[in-house]
Scaffold this active site. Structure first.
Site, PDB file in Angstrom:
ATOM      1  N   ASP A   8       0.905  -1.107  -0.115  1.00 47.17           N
ATOM      2  CA  ASP A   8      -0.039   0.046  -0.037  1.00 47.17           C
ATOM      3  C   ASP A   8       0.920   1.067   0.020  1.00 47.17           C
ATOM      4  O   ASP A   8       1.408   1.666   1.125  1.00 47.17           O
ATOM      5  CB  ASP A   8      -0.964   0.053   1.260  1.00 47.17           C
ATOM      6  CG  ASP A   8      -2.032   1.492   1.266  1.00 47.17           C
ATOM      7  OD1 ASP A   8      -2.220   1.730   0.131  1.00 47.17           O
ATOM      8  OD2 ASP A   8      -1.853   1.696   2.342  1.00 47.17           O
ATOM      9  N   GLU A  67      -1.285  -1.252  -5.037  1.00 45.68           N
ATOM     10  CA  GLU A  67      -2.297  -0.520  -5.417  1.00 45.68           C
ATOM     11  C   GLU A  67      -2.205   0.523  -6.495  1.00 45.68           C
ATOM     12  O   GLU A  67      -1.225   1.186  -6.334  1.00 45.68           O
ATOM     13  CB  GLU A  67      -2.914   0.003  -4.029  1.00 45.68           C
ATOM     14  CG  GLU A  67      -4.390   0.605  -4.250  1.00 45.68           C
ATOM     15  CD  GLU A  67      -4.744   1.457  -3.105  1.00 45.68           C
ATOM     16  OE1 GLU A  67      -5.786   0.682  -2.557  1.00 45.68           O
ATOM     17  OE2 GLU A  67      -4.355   2.185  -2.428  1.00 45.68           O
ATOM     18  N   ASP A 139      -2.234   1.194   7.442  1.00 40.08           N
ATOM     19  CA  ASP A 139      -1.634   0.861   6.235  1.00 40.08           C
ATOM     20  C   ASP A 139      -1.099  -0.580   5.813  1.00 40.08           C
ATOM     21  O   ASP A 139      -1.190  -0.930   4.844  1.00 40.08           O
ATOM     22  CB  ASP A 139      -0.385   1.659   6.216  1.00 40.08           C
ATOM     23  CG  ASP A 139      -0.934   3.327   6.203  1.00 40.08           C
ATOM     24  OD1 ASP A 139      -1.393   3.753   5.161  1.00 40.08           O
ATOM     25  OD2 ASP A 139      -0.674   3.952   7.088  1.00 40.08           O
TER      26      ASP A 139
END
Length: 174
Positions: A8, A67, A139
């Site tokens: 992420d 992502e 996160d």
């Protein structure tokens, strides 16, 4: 059994999550955050690259999910996020990992069953799917969700012989 790294990306905090895909589900291996501080952007990007490289050396994943950048209201933030993402992708590519990219909606859909899930819903599903007793940092939880999404997509592609079928520039486009 395949070790999968989920990333992420962020210019200040980059979450990572490592899961083991057993073919019958996923097991938690590790997760955490790479904190880059508030220095110059070039130093923060170096910290992302170094941190992801260290995670790869430590756990030895063979594939990575990351992502995709979303369109943010603040163009400067979106550019910095894209650069942090690039640093993480280069770390994975340098290590020879297969890299797949997923939108936030794809990750939420795979983990929570709806693309509109909020971060807490995703976090709770990650805890449930990986049988975690404590909440990971948000996160890190997002990174674990990306790794689980990648495992799910890999499992759905394997029976059809599609793993690696759409590779361009070292990245698997789904």
């Amino acid at each position: 059994m395949t070790l999968i790294l989920g990333i992420d990306p962020g210019s200040r905090i980059t979450g990572y999550g490592v899961v083991r895909d057993t073919g019958r589900g996923c097991e938690y291996v590790a997760s955490g955050c790479i904190r880059t501080g508030s220095g110059e952007l070039s130093e923060r990007l170096r910290a992302v690259f170094s941190g992801v490289s260290e995670v790869i050396r430590t756990y030895g994943p063979v594939t990575m999910g990351i992502e995709q950048v979303f369109m943010a209201r603040n163009a400067d933030s979106a550019l910095k996020l894209g650069q942090a993402r690039g640093a993480a992708i280069v770390a994975g590519a340098e290590a020879g990992l297969q890299i797949a990219e997923y939108t936030a909606t794809q990750v939420k859909q795979a983990i929570a069953g709806t693309g509109g899930a909020d971060k807490q819903q995703v976090q709770m599903m990650v805890m449930h799917l990986l049988k975690l007793l404590e909440k990971p940092q948000i996160d890190a939880s997002d990174a674990l969700a990306i790794a689980l999404c990648h495992a799910h997509h890999r499992q759905s592609l394997v029976p059809h012989g599609l793993i690696g079928a759409k590779r361009r520039g070292g990245r698997l486009r789904l």
